[in-house]
Design a protein around this motif. Structure first.
Motif, PDB file in Angstrom:
ATOM      1  N   ARG A   1       0.844  -1.196   0.000  1.00 48.59           N
ATOM      2  CA  ARG A   1       0.000   0.000   0.000  1.00 48.59           C
ATOM      3  C   ARG A   1       0.873   1.238   0.000  1.00 48.59           C
ATOM      4  O   ARG A   1       1.957   1.248   0.555  1.00 48.59           O
ATOM      5  CB  ARG A   1      -0.883   0.041   1.261  1.00 48.59           C
TER       6      ARG A   1
ATOM      7  N   ARG B   1       1.388   4.810   1.486  1.00 50.04           N
ATOM      8  CA  ARG B   1       0.973   5.593   2.642  1.00 50.04           C
ATOM      9  C   ARG B   1       0.878   7.070   2.257  1.00 50.04           C
ATOM     10  O   ARG B   1       1.462   7.488   1.253  1.00 50.04           O
ATOM     11  CB  ARG B   1       1.990   5.409   3.783  1.00 50.04           C
TER      12      ARG B   1
ATOM     13  N   GLU C   1       2.371   4.193  11.738  1.00 48.50           N
ATOM     14  CA  GLU C   1       2.979   4.614  10.473  1.00 48.50           C
ATOM     15  C   GLU C   1       2.720   3.611   9.353  1.00 48.50           C
ATOM     16  O   GLU C   1       2.635   3.972   8.192  1.00 48.50           O
ATOM     17  CB  GLU C   1       4.490   4.813  10.658  1.00 48.50           C
TER      18      GLU C   1
ATOM     19  N   GLY D   1       0.023   2.008   9.073  1.00 53.05           N
ATOM     20  CA  GLY D   1      -1.403   2.054   8.734  1.00 53.05           C
ATOM     21  C   GLY D   1      -2.258   1.052   9.474  1.00 53.05           C
ATOM     22  O   GLY D   1      -3.401   0.792   9.083  1.00 53.05           O
TER      23      GLY D   1
END
Lengths: 416, 416
Positions: free
Chosen positions: A99, A101, B376, B378
């Motif tokens: 993913r 961020r 951080e 997620g």
């Protein structure tokens, strides 16, 4: 003789090379191992004969001798196992997710080799090759410690595997057998922190307990299965009988075999005679509660709490009549070993509640517990069945022999 | 005082109820806990004052006293933490995959609660609430054992949390604090097989080592980070300097801070003075190899192997000039603790090889190691950072506090 610490150092060095190997190189080596095992069958059989002779002299029973024995056919089966592992997809390198961020970092979780895997097992020479092949395919070096009764066989198999690796230009220290078969060395192996990334015991309850109680390295507890079949008030009783007989009798010595029968009181009078008739085909001894005895008569032995907690691994079963689904679930959660549990029912709510509330690695509706197996689950292989909740639970295939790492792609990000 | 075994029995009973709770019920309880903590801040502050008084009498240093201290603002922060956990997605119940097998069985892997989670930590009262909230949201009961210097504070916080649960009609035994703070009881907790499904130590290296060496229950090893920044020959040196200074100095007391700098020889003469200048802003002591000293002069202390293995957790860093990427990777794999490692490079092959070959939970290209953190990454929360390879590796969010079970839907299948 290589000392354990020497072996551990060798394996730790080899793991970096094994981890980097491509799928083709690993498969080529596994096929070379398979070919070498078949080509050198006579050598294996000679080493095995010495183990068997010693085993008979030491008074091993026929079952143990049979587990120990290798012949051309069994060696061909072991080689075939290596070829099957070669044919499995490589678990290493899969990115499970990635993913981006908000700060622009791309963070992904990637499946990577474990490093060095330890396996402690009993006097089954086939496990030596089976475990080595799975660890190798998963990109890890292994340290194997087999039962001393099979030492010559395992040593011969290991020698052949290591020479096959070397013939492929690969480090033979990817596959290691503990050469000192003392109990002290086994205990030392359980404390190889910094060398072993995981230790997996494969075998009986005593061996597993010893590893769990003594190990300081991470362990995956495998094996013991006190599995239940619960026949609900709404069950299709013919189906229940088939499932019960299959789960109990199809192969009673294995961990996914049923060890206990629970029957709802509403169907007990009808079902228990059907169950007894089905189990009688294999002369299964029933240890029943008072209500079971009321229905089935004096042929039934009385069941104690000890019976409800036992893994018979043979033609015996405990049996209890319960008042409700709740009682069945409570009983199972109290006595089970977290392996495999089954409800036979036609009731939607009962099936959902059983699936939800029973605490076990595998929970079945209307199917035999005998399916708890890496091959039956579609994993293509099995290193064991985990009964703990950490890392892997239930049948363990190649994925269970890997770990993950986070990979992070940045372009200069710092934390504020 | 509740004895440990009594607490363990209570938690084991409570786990079934907690596991069945719906998301709304769990969130409602977490919000009630947050409100109660704020409403009863005076009570907490009074208990905390007694801990602080004892701590000062026992000679705790200012840093430890500060970690121990609670005031209205910190209590509000702790309550806010509970509200954030309530706002996170519920990890329980997700079916990771389900497949139909050739025999018609539908086999799925479902995320389910762990059961009972143990946490052993130091004298940080905030961890008491933080850990309890995460375990609860993950559907598990918890047994907490905090540092004895914070016992009154933790006991007061636990009392408030348990009363908040009870006020919601939920079992207060979902959250438990070990009330006997003796070392013997801590050791006994590490051996609660059959009660604890996992034990997570949170704290310094000594605590973690003690748990790893003594526990017979499954453990997730967390924490120590000997993290490296490797500045490759092709690095953008300004970026490298920023990343190094951030990773070393932004918060040097934490496990994802950098402890060691490796510099490729081709850029050492240019980069090391830049690095030294950047680190000088925070008066960082450099322990360097001979080549580092040649470049930076006598202000540098000589680095030993012990330095390369140290987690300074302060304004110190070890430094080594390496001849190649290979040497950097070998050095890291020899000395690191499997936490977080970074390469600064513009070279594609170097970035790929570093990501592939460095054995650590988190491997970075061109970003500060300080990002290794559940928030951080997620995950919205963090119970710790695993440095082992089993179950969870790297930052652990709610998913790491769950396990899975296989659910199998059949229609009478038996094994042949």
């Amino acid at each position: 003789m290589r000392q354990l610490l020497e072996i551990a150092e060798d394996a730790r060095r080899a793991k970096y090379t094994v981890a980097k190997l491509g799928t083709n190189d690993k498969n080529r080596a596994l096929l070379a191992i398979a070919d070498a095992l078949e080509a050198r069958a006579d050598e294996i059989i000679a080493a095995n004969a010495a183990d068997i002779e010693n085993g008979r002299a030491a008074g091993l029973n026929d079952g143990l001798i049979d587990r120990l024995m290798l012949d051309k056919k069994r060696i061909a089966g072991i080689a075939e196992g290596c070829r099957q592992v070669a044919a499995l997809p490589d678990p290493v390198g899969e990115v499970l997710w990635m993913r981006k961020r908000p700060n622009g970092l791309n963070i992904g979780q990637k499946r990577v080799p474990m490093g060095v895997i330890g396996i402690i097992y009993e006097a089954r020479p086939n496990v030596t090759v089976d475990a080595a092949a799975l660890c190798f395919k998963a990109g890890s070096a292994c340290i194997l410690r087999g039962g001393k009764e099979a030492f010559r066989s395992s040593m011969c198999l290991t020698k052949i595997m290591r020479e096959a690796l070397a013939s492929c230009g690969l480090p033979e220290n990817a596959i290691n057998l503990v050469e000192d078969t003392s109990r002290e060395t086994a205990t030392q192996m359980m404390k190889l922190n910094g060398y072993l990334d995981v230790l997996i015991p494969r075998g009986g309850a005593g061996l597993i307990r010893s590893v769990v109680m003594n190990a300081t390295v991470p362990v995956i507890e495998t094996g013991t299965g006190n599995c239940h079949i619960y026949v609900d008030a709404s069950a299709d009783l013919e189906m229940a009988k088939n499932i019960l007989v299959n789960a109990k009798c199809q192969r009673p010595s294995v961990c996914n075999a049923a060890e206990s029968l629970l029957v709802h009181r509403d169907v007990a009078a009808k079902f228990l005679p059907m169950a007894a008739e089905g189990l009688a085909g294999d002369h299964v001894t029933i240890h029943g509660c008072a209500r079971t005895t009321e229905i089935l008569g004096d042929a039934i032995l009385p069941a104690t709490d000890e019976d409800y907690g036992r893994e018979y691994l043979g033609y015996e079963i405990s049996c209890k009549v319960v008042d409700s689904l709740d009682e069945a679930i409570d009983h199972i959660n109290r006595f089970n070993t977290g392996h495999s549990e089954c409800i036979v029912t036609r009731d939607y709510d009962a099936s959902q509640r059983f699936l939800e509330e029973v605490d076990a690695a595998a929970v079945y509706v209307n199917a035999s517990t005998r399916f708890t197996d890496g091959f039956e689950f579609g994993f293509g292989a099995e290193i064991g069945i985990s009964t703990q909740k950490l890392h892997a639970r239930g049948p363990m295939g190649l994925n269970a022999l890997t770990t993950t790492k986070y990979i992070i792609y940045g372009n200069g990000q710092v934390r504020s």
